[in-house]
Scaffold this motif. Sequence first.
Motif, PDB file in Angstrom:
ATOM      1  N   ILE A 289     -19.139 -40.581 -44.740  1.00  0.00           N
ATOM      2  CA  ILE A 289     -19.934 -40.146 -43.585  1.00  0.00           C
ATOM      3  C   ILE A 289     -20.385 -41.343 -42.759  1.00  0.00           C
ATOM      4  O   ILE A 289     -20.288 -41.341 -41.525  1.00  0.00           O
ATOM      5  CB  ILE A 289     -21.151 -39.317 -44.076  1.00  0.00           C
ATOM      6  N   THR A 290     -20.891 -42.362 -43.444  1.00  0.00           N
ATOM      7  CA  THR A 290     -21.396 -43.555 -42.746  1.00  0.00           C
ATOM      8  C   THR A 290     -20.289 -44.251 -41.960  1.00  0.00           C
ATOM      9  O   THR A 290     -20.490 -44.700 -40.831  1.00  0.00           O
ATOM     10  CB  THR A 290     -22.033 -44.525 -43.755  1.00  0.00           C
ATOM     11  N   GLU A 291     -19.101 -44.312 -42.547  1.00  0.00           N
ATOM     12  CA  GLU A 291     -17.972 -44.934 -41.837  1.00  0.00           C
ATOM     13  C   GLU A 291     -17.609 -44.160 -40.578  1.00  0.00           C
ATOM     14  O   GLU A 291     -17.132 -44.746 -39.591  1.00  0.00           O
ATOM     15  CB  GLU A 291     -16.759 -45.033 -42.764  1.00  0.00           C
ATOM     16  N   ALA A 292     -17.847 -42.857 -40.593  1.00  0.00           N
ATOM     17  CA  ALA A 292     -17.500 -42.024 -39.431  1.00  0.00           C
ATOM     18  C   ALA A 292     -18.575 -42.070 -38.353  1.00  0.00           C
ATOM     19  O   ALA A 292     -18.273 -42.254 -37.164  1.00  0.00           O
ATOM     20  CB  ALA A 292     -17.257 -40.584 -39.873  1.00  0.00           C
ATOM     21  N   ILE A 293     -19.837 -41.912 -38.724  1.00  0.00           N
ATOM     22  CA  ILE A 293     -20.895 -41.744 -37.708  1.00  0.00           C
ATOM     23  C   ILE A 293     -21.984 -42.799 -37.777  1.00  0.00           C
ATOM     24  O   ILE A 293     -22.974 -42.720 -37.047  1.00  0.00           O
ATOM     25  CB  ILE A 293     -21.538 -40.331 -37.804  1.00  0.00           C
ATOM     26  N   GLY A 294     -21.841 -43.788 -38.660  1.00  0.00           N
ATOM     27  CA  GLY A 294     -22.867 -44.813 -38.784  1.00  0.00           C
ATOM     28  C   GLY A 294     -23.956 -44.396 -39.764  1.00  0.00           C
ATOM     29  O   GLY A 294     -24.004 -43.250 -40.215  1.00  0.00           O
ATOM     30  N   PRO A 295     -24.876 -45.330 -40.098  1.00  0.00           N
ATOM     31  CA  PRO A 295     -25.883 -45.076 -41.143  1.00  0.00           C
ATOM     32  C   PRO A 295     -27.150 -44.372 -40.672  1.00  0.00           C
ATOM     33  O   PRO A 295     -28.045 -44.115 -41.470  1.00  0.00           O
ATOM     34  CB  PRO A 295     -26.219 -46.495 -41.616  1.00  0.00           C
ATOM     35  N   GLN A 296     -27.245 -44.050 -39.369  1.00  0.00           N
ATOM     36  CA  GLN A 296     -28.508 -43.494 -38.866  1.00  0.00           C
ATOM     37  C   GLN A 296     -28.881 -42.176 -39.550  1.00  0.00           C
ATOM     38  O   GLN A 296     -30.054 -41.818 -39.625  1.00  0.00           O
ATOM     39  CB  GLN A 296     -28.416 -43.273 -37.339  1.00  0.00           C
ATOM     40  N   TRP A 297     -27.886 -41.430 -40.036  1.00  0.00           N
ATOM     41  CA  TRP A 297     -28.158 -40.136 -40.668  1.00  0.00           C
ATOM     42  C   TRP A 297     -29.053 -40.266 -41.897  1.00  0.00           C
ATOM     43  O   TRP A 297     -29.738 -39.305 -42.280  1.00  0.00           O
ATOM     44  CB  TRP A 297     -26.847 -39.451 -41.065  1.00  0.00           C
ATOM     45  N   ILE A 298     -29.094 -41.457 -42.503  1.00  0.00           N
ATOM     46  CA  ILE A 298     -29.907 -41.631 -43.714  1.00  0.00           C
ATOM     47  C   ILE A 298     -31.385 -41.485 -43.377  1.00  0.00           C
ATOM     48  O   ILE A 298     -32.156 -40.893 -44.149  1.00  0.00           O
ATOM     49  CB  ILE A 298     -29.614 -42.999 -44.366  1.00  0.00           C
ATOM     50  N   ARG A 299     -31.782 -41.984 -42.217  1.00  0.00           N
ATOM     51  CA  ARG A 299     -33.179 -41.826 -41.793  1.00  0.00           C
ATOM     52  C   ARG A 299     -33.371 -40.609 -40.888  1.00  0.00           C
ATOM     53  O   ARG A 299     -34.470 -40.085 -40.784  1.00  0.00           O
ATOM     54  CB  ARG A 299     -33.650 -43.082 -41.056  1.00  0.00           C
ATOM     55  N   GLN A 300     -32.307 -40.179 -40.225  1.00  0.00           N
ATOM     56  CA  GLN A 300     -32.383 -39.022 -39.325  1.00  0.00           C
ATOM     57  C   GLN A 300     -31.275 -38.041 -39.683  1.00  0.00           C
ATOM     58  O   GLN A 300     -30.201 -38.037 -39.069  1.00  0.00           O
ATOM     59  CB  GLN A 300     -32.240 -39.481 -37.869  1.00  0.00           C
ATOM     60  N   PRO A 301     -31.497 -37.208 -40.702  1.00  0.00           N
ATOM     61  CA  PRO A 301     -30.418 -36.351 -41.214  1.00  0.00           C
ATOM     62  C   PRO A 301     -29.840 -35.392 -40.176  1.00  0.00           C
ATOM     63  O   PRO A 301     -28.707 -34.942 -40.328  1.00  0.00           O
ATOM     64  CB  PRO A 301     -31.080 -35.596 -42.373  1.00  0.00           C
ATOM     65  N   ALA A 302     -30.596 -35.094 -39.109  1.00  0.00           N
ATOM     66  CA  ALA A 302     -30.049 -34.217 -38.061  1.00  0.00           C
ATOM     67  C   ALA A 302     -28.800 -34.826 -37.439  1.00  0.00           C
ATOM     68  O   ALA A 302     -27.957 -34.113 -36.882  1.00  0.00           O
ATOM     69  CB  ALA A 302     -31.106 -33.956 -36.993  1.00  0.00           C
ATOM     70  N   LYS A 303     -28.645 -36.148 -37.551  1.00  0.00           N
ATOM     71  CA  LYS A 303     -27.471 -36.821 -36.972  1.00  0.00           C
ATOM     72  C   LYS A 303     -26.185 -36.494 -37.726  1.00  0.00           C
ATOM     73  O   LYS A 303     -25.088 -36.851 -37.258  1.00  0.00           O
ATOM     74  CB  LYS A 303     -27.701 -38.333 -36.911  1.00  0.00           C
ATOM     75  N   LEU A 304     -26.285 -35.834 -38.872  1.00  0.00           N
ATOM     76  CA  LEU A 304     -25.075 -35.386 -39.562  1.00  0.00           C
ATOM     77  C   LEU A 304     -24.223 -34.482 -38.675  1.00  0.00           C
ATOM     78  O   LEU A 304     -23.017 -34.349 -38.891  1.00  0.00           O
ATOM     79  CB  LEU A 304     -25.434 -34.651 -40.862  1.00  0.00           C
ATOM     80  N   ILE A 305     -24.853 -33.878 -37.672  1.00  0.00           N
ATOM     81  CA  ILE A 305     -24.110 -32.982 -36.780  1.00  0.00           C
ATOM     82  C   ILE A 305     -22.979 -33.738 -36.074  1.00  0.00           C
ATOM     83  O   ILE A 305     -21.987 -33.132 -35.637  1.00  0.00           O
ATOM     84  CB  ILE A 305     -25.060 -32.326 -35.747  1.00  0.00           C
ATOM     85  N   GLY A 306     -23.089 -35.065 -36.000  1.00  0.00           N
ATOM     86  CA  GLY A 306     -22.030 -35.868 -35.397  1.00  0.00           C
ATOM     87  C   GLY A 306     -20.698 -35.740 -36.106  1.00  0.00           C
ATOM     88  O   GLY A 306     -19.639 -36.069 -35.536  1.00  0.00           O
ATOM     89  N   LEU A 307     -20.708 -35.252 -37.352  1.00  0.00           N
ATOM     90  CA  LEU A 307     -19.447 -35.059 -38.081  1.00  0.00           C
ATOM     91  C   LEU A 307     -18.564 -33.993 -37.439  1.00  0.00           C
ATOM     92  O   LEU A 307     -17.350 -33.968 -37.678  1.00  0.00           O
ATOM     93  CB  LEU A 307     -19.747 -34.662 -39.543  1.00  0.00           C
TER      94      LEU A 307
END
Length: 809
Positions: free
Chosen positions: A480-498
């Motif tokens: 996931i991090t390789e695809a959308i960066g590490p921001q999702w760890i602190r802002q899980p809503a950013k998982l939608i970028g997948l």
Amino acid sequence: MEYTVETFQDHLAEKLKKDRGRTLQEANEKDLYYAVAAIAQERLNEKWVNTREKYKQNEERQVYYISMEFLIGRLMENNLMNCGLLDICNKTLISLGKDPEKVYSQEHDAGLGNGGLGRLAACFLDSIASLRYAGHGSGIRYRYGLFEQRIIHGNQVELPDYWLKEDYPWETRRPEESLTVHFGGEVHMHHRADNVLEFSYEDTDEVRAVPYDVPVSGYHNDVVNTLRLWSAELPEQESDILAESESKYYHHLDHMHSIEQISGFLYPDDSQYEGKELRIKQQYFLVSATIQNIIREFKEKNGRDLHKLHEKAVIQINDTHPSLAVPELMRILMDNEKFSWEDAWEVTTKTIAYTNHTTLSEALEKWPVEMIKNLLPRIYMIIYEINERFCRGIWFDHPELRDKIPEVAVIADDQIHMARLAIVGSFSVNGVAQLHTEILKKKEMKPFYDLFPSKFNNKTNGITHRRWLLQVNPALSQTITEAIGPQWIRQPAKLIGLMRYSNDRPFLDDIASVKHQNKLALAELIKSRTGITINEHSIFDVQIKRLHEYKRQLLNIFHVIYLYNELKDNPSLDLTPRTFIFAAKAAPSYHMAKEVIKLIHHVASVVNHDKEINDKLKVIFLENYNVSLAEKIIPAAELSEQISTASKEASGTGNMKMMMNGAMTVGTLDGANIEIKDLVGDDNIFIFGLNSEQVLDYYANGGYNAKDIYHTDERVRRIMDQLQVGAFGSQEIEFKDIFYHMLYHNDPYFVLKDFDPYIETHELVERSYRNQEYWQKMSVANIAYSGKFSSDRTIHEYASDIWKIKPVK
């Protein structure tokens, strides 16, 4: 300090020498576990002190989350990760030729909780700390957990879960902060000179509440909050008597045993009077110690004027178990602080908030009046007065609701209704999923909603994505991090970028590869624990949760029997191989739940060894389900069974954990399944069966007859008949209790009614699974939308809407 492998190794060697008397070369995995824990605790302690000082300086409003359960699992990896030490520790252990997993697994799961209620509390504490809120947990330090489950000849056997038999490195005993809790005795009333009533107590049984503090670390933010666990012990003066007086030795030994029982067992059997009494003692012990502690802390920081307690403290009670917080806070304010009733009631009802977790009537606690009166006489007097004033208020102020008084009275039918007490005495009442809250407002608690509409609100449950994705599934996290960066760890809503990658073939292949590796790891675990070899290319169909009739593990195993019958009739049937994975504990006195466990095992013993079906079906039951086992199963799950009877499951969090790890949900329109469906869309979830309105209509108006289905559906009749003729085991092993319960108690959880749509839905699952590219797209959609179910979102909502607090800078 920033560690290198060499400096971390040096620190490890120093700890081993000082604390364990071993060199690095001599150290075994247990030694290394304690040495690593000591290094982590060192770092945590520094942050812990700084956090407390920061809260004190900023005069932050503190949240106190009171719960009878905190299912925290193992803390080692979580604490190392949050402190930024996990990667360097793993590298150091590997450099020493040690497997980090074997070192970390030396930690016993803390026996402080049972199911979803306790795991939710643990996730909430993680999010509170990680989001920099001033909030702490308060629970009981049980010496024994629920029980250790063993399966013997298919039967659940309960063994003691003595999780504290070895030192627990994360706790700090603080005897100097002990408090006294009183039970029984006599209450005396007398008038003061100003004609105000005063109360005093005589001949009470005293119990010493000793706090043990466990640090709750935030993720990479230097915040360490506290989980305070109370241990019940003899008062110090009685300990001295015990040591001095041989003649009183046995009497005091008896007394010591009865006191220590209070923090002895999580959920003692309350089917008998003594067990009920012990449960009430536990609940009062927890709330009394906690509220005394809150008031002591308030006075230390803010002076003696408790009229502003609610401005500096908010008490969130997790389910009905801590409802005695309402009369206990009233007691302390009136009897100790000399408040009038009106002033005490105003402060209490501005301080306490209540979370409801169920619509099941049997789970809404009620206690006999006489028991409370004898055990807690002053508390009973206050509850009686709360009830009188409340009912009188309805009679005069809401004449349209007079006929509803028996449904809302705190004391009714010689019982004290704890949920009603919590609602009346709190400023907020929240459900834990949209459907659940609507059922509370429109049905289960409608009269209260009519009285207090502004109190009711929804806070859909969440899970900490740091534990349930970042920690337990590092390969998926890295992808996931390789695809959308590490921001999702602190802002899980950013998982939608997948979702941008849902048509990216290399990314889908990576997701599939990670799942396959996780399946291989689980297959290896299953082989080591059960001796059964499973097909890693089969569908991993998972149902892991507490075993209860409404959760319908029975429907799942009926599906297994149906598929087995189909294969026996046609061994060449084109069926995608399936591995059905169960894990669950049944309450020790819950006969029907234990029968279902036995059925699962006997079906497994037939299916798993029948060579005619060519290994197309395997049934696995992994015993002693706990957090650590869930952490192994969830990353490998492909199908998440969330099949509770609609309207019965308040929310569920297993559905969120498996969704977050890329599993597809097969479920009813119940709890948070509805919100998952609303997010991912109909194409990315498998929904079947009765909805809540239909279920509630059947309960209210009848119209369902299980025998009709038995007589008209040949598949159902065949399965039901197999239960009574020893088809799974022998003539001595039959399941007539299940058979008669389903047909002669009219299938109370609609297993037979939902059987046909369940089978149809699994046909759709199979067709979808055969198109692996389509399946992987579904998987990505589920991961992408799972950020909504992070407990960070839930805690932000609690903080903003209920607690009125902001992150500490």
